[in-house]
Design a protein around this motif. Structure first.
Motif, short mmCIF file in Angstrom:
data_model
loop_
_atom_site.label_atom_id
_atom_site.label_comp_id
_atom_site.label_asym_id
_atom_site.label_seq_id
_atom_site.Cartn_x
_atom_site.Cartn_y
_atom_site.Cartn_z
N LEU A 94 0.97 -1.17 0.00
CA LEU A 94 -0.09 0.13 -0.01
C LEU A 94 1.01 1.23 0.03
O LEU A 94 1.67 1.40 0.93
N ASN A 95 0.85 2.00 -1.16
CA ASN A 95 1.74 2.97 -1.18
C ASN A 95 1.20 4.00 -0.59
O ASN A 95 0.22 4.42 -1.16
N LEU A 96 1.69 4.95 0.51
CA LEU A 96 1.30 5.96 1.03
C LEU A 96 1.82 7.19 0.40
O LEU A 96 3.09 7.49 -0.01
N TYR A 97 0.72 8.08 -0.22
CA TYR A 97 1.25 9.30 -0.79
C TYR A 97 0.56 10.47 -0.28
O TYR A 97 -0.43 10.45 0.05
N PRO A 129 1.89 -4.41 3.42
CA PRO A 129 2.53 -3.49 4.24
C PRO A 129 2.46 -2.23 3.57
O PRO A 129 2.23 -1.96 2.40
N VAL A 130 2.47 -1.22 4.53
CA VAL A 130 2.40 0.21 3.98
C VAL A 130 3.76 0.81 3.85
O VAL A 130 4.60 0.68 4.98
N GLN A 131 3.84 1.35 2.45
CA GLN A 131 5.25 1.85 2.22
C GLN A 131 5.04 3.39 1.84
O GLN A 131 4.07 3.82 1.37
N ILE A 132 6.28 4.06 2.25
CA ILE A 132 6.54 5.29 1.75
C ILE A 132 7.53 5.38 0.92
O ILE A 132 8.76 5.03 1.55
N SER A 133 7.73 6.14 -0.28
CA SER A 133 8.88 6.26 -0.95
C SER A 133 9.20 7.77 -1.15
O SER A 133 8.08 8.41 -1.64
#
Length: 169
Positions: A94-97, A129-133
């Motif tokens: 889950l990409n957090l934006y 998983p929640v991910q932040i890039s």
């Protein structure tokens, strides 16, 4: 997979499903040069429109995606953010934006919005998983990741920039 997303209200924000009526405000935020200062190739209007269309499709397919962020009690959309199911390397994450109008920077809206959607994901989609890039040059977004309690797990070139990827332990 389709989940049901209900509006989320925080102390100062309304987070709701993206609709066609949000197009102008969201594309304006996405293409504003000030909101793209750490992006090596900022989107033009056509790319902003294409992203908006893809987010609407994700809403239809998955039942969630990035959403307009409205400042309460008003009607103005001050940002766009949320979670999108994406493939990163071999993982579904889950990409957090988050991206906000410069006029509201420094008010803590990114952290407030992110905290709310992460809590929703923990209840609704705990298998991902929640991910932040974040570009390593984007100190404000790096600060948000830190405030949220995320830890660095990888650095790569992502979207044309050296980026730090965060997940929670």
């Amino acid at each position: 997979m389709t989940v049901e997303f209900a509006d989320i209200r925080t102390e100062r924000l309304l987070l709701r499903r993206l609709t066609e009526a949000d197009r102008e405000a969201v594309v304006r935020i996405q293409t504003d040069p000030r909101t793209n200062r750490y992006h090596p190739e900022p989107p033009d209007a056509a790319e902003g429109e294409a992203k908006f269309d893809s987010w609407l499709r994700d809403w239809d397919h998955d039942g969630f995606c990035y959403l307009p962020v409205r400042e309460l009690p008003g009607e103005q959309i001050v940002g766009v953010g949320g979670l999108q199911l994406r493939k990163f390397s071999t993982d579904l994450v889950l990409n957090l934006y988050y991206r906000f109008l410069p006029e509201v920077w420094g008010r803590g809206y990114a952290t407030e919005m992110a905290t709310a959607v992460i809590a929703w994901a923990d209840r609704t989609l705990p298998q991902y998983p929640v991910q932040i890039s974040v570009s390593v040059q984007n100190q404000p977004s790096l600060n948000v990741a830190k405030r949220l309690g995320f830890q660095t797990y990888l650095e790569t070139i992502h979207d044309g920039a050296l980026s730090r990827h965060f997940r929670r332990d």
